[in-house]
Design a protein around this motif. Sequence first.
Motif: not given
Length: 447
Positions: A402, A386, A48, A382, A394
């Motif tokens: 997070l 992201f 991320s 994830c 991202y």
Amino acid sequence: MTSQTTSELEQVEQAPKPAVLTERIDIIDIIRGVALLGILILNIPYFSMEEYFIEPWSQDTSNTNFWVHAVNVIFFEGKMRALFSMVFGAGIVLFTTNKEKAGKSATWLFYKRMIWLTLFGLAHAHLILWLGDILYFYGLIGMLAFLFRKMKSKYLAMGVPIVAIIGFVANTLFMQNIRGEYLEAKAAIEKQEAGIELVEKELEAISAWEETRKEMIPNKEEVVENTALMKGSYSDVAGHIRPKAFDGQTKYLIFSIWDMLALMLLGIALYKWGFLTMKWTTAQYIKTIWIGYGIGLPLVIFSFVYNTIHFPNVEAGLKYIEEHSVMWVNLIYDFQRILIMMAHVALVIVLYQKGYFTRLMNGLKAVGQLAFTNYVMHSVICTLVFFGYGFNQYAEWEYYQLYYLVIGIWIFQLIISPIWLKYFVFGPLEWLWRSLTYGRMQPFVRK
């Protein structure tokens, strides 16, 4: 199919839960569940955050990010990966023991299992696009660890400090090579800036360093470009991730072997010693907790403070390696992480023995039984949250934010894993892996 395999399948089909599970092995599943959930703490920033995300607050003790990062480094960084590797090593013994006791060879079956795991790892890295995949490495290194499974426990455990020193030497040589390139290029650039014409060797030194720098230490403009790629289409992200993953799986493989192999061997030793099967007394586990935290925490805190002071950013890091040929503080890393990891395991075992947090333990056990599926689920969630081809978050979140997602994933997996196992014998990926290993469809739905 051998009679042993048929018998095993019949046991699985007839039992209310997989026959390979016993009370002792339950604690290994719990420990595996802890490791699996803990790994996400360290992995999620690399799903991320852009490169150098720590730099803006690396020395800002008034920033929440600083303290969240400090807790992660002190209690989890390296420890969860060590724990996962250790349990994987114990799993090698669990997989082979019953078969070998019955006079059956487990070698080819185990190697098939590892070959499929390696292939799963390649898919995980190059299709799901997780740069930090460990399945590929576990598949390859598991084949190597298998050869040592019958070695005496004391020799297996001795491998940890030996391999730690080998790893330190290997990394030091690697860093000295980079340092040499950097110093040669710097000297050549200084001559060039002074108006002195460079010879071919000096031009080659600048070129070599530039190639290494781009790979290891991207500049600010390159970071912006890389971030844009991660926020792009699937092909953009893949074009950025796949070459790095391939280098890690080939060019830098030699640097990954030592750490994982040593910890797998330690897991085999601790299983044989009864540490992982609750054969030690509660007093011995409590003593392990005191020693592990008592020595490990001061070491890791010193290391964290040292690194915070000396490596706040890339420029400071380059300045440091310019002045120091060996980073002796890195010797601390393997010893503190194993001490704290052992204390973590002993603490979980004591809590389990005393009957504390029963519902949590049951959830962790189920998460551990479905570790393969849950691990890949982390990556799927994830990447979709992201990466650019998903929700494109991202480089959008603060570091501490997070962990709201981490806690959400934990809660989901702790709830859904026990429910899943009420209706199914294995997780979907565990079932696929097992079916491929045995060469036939395995039971899936509980009767």
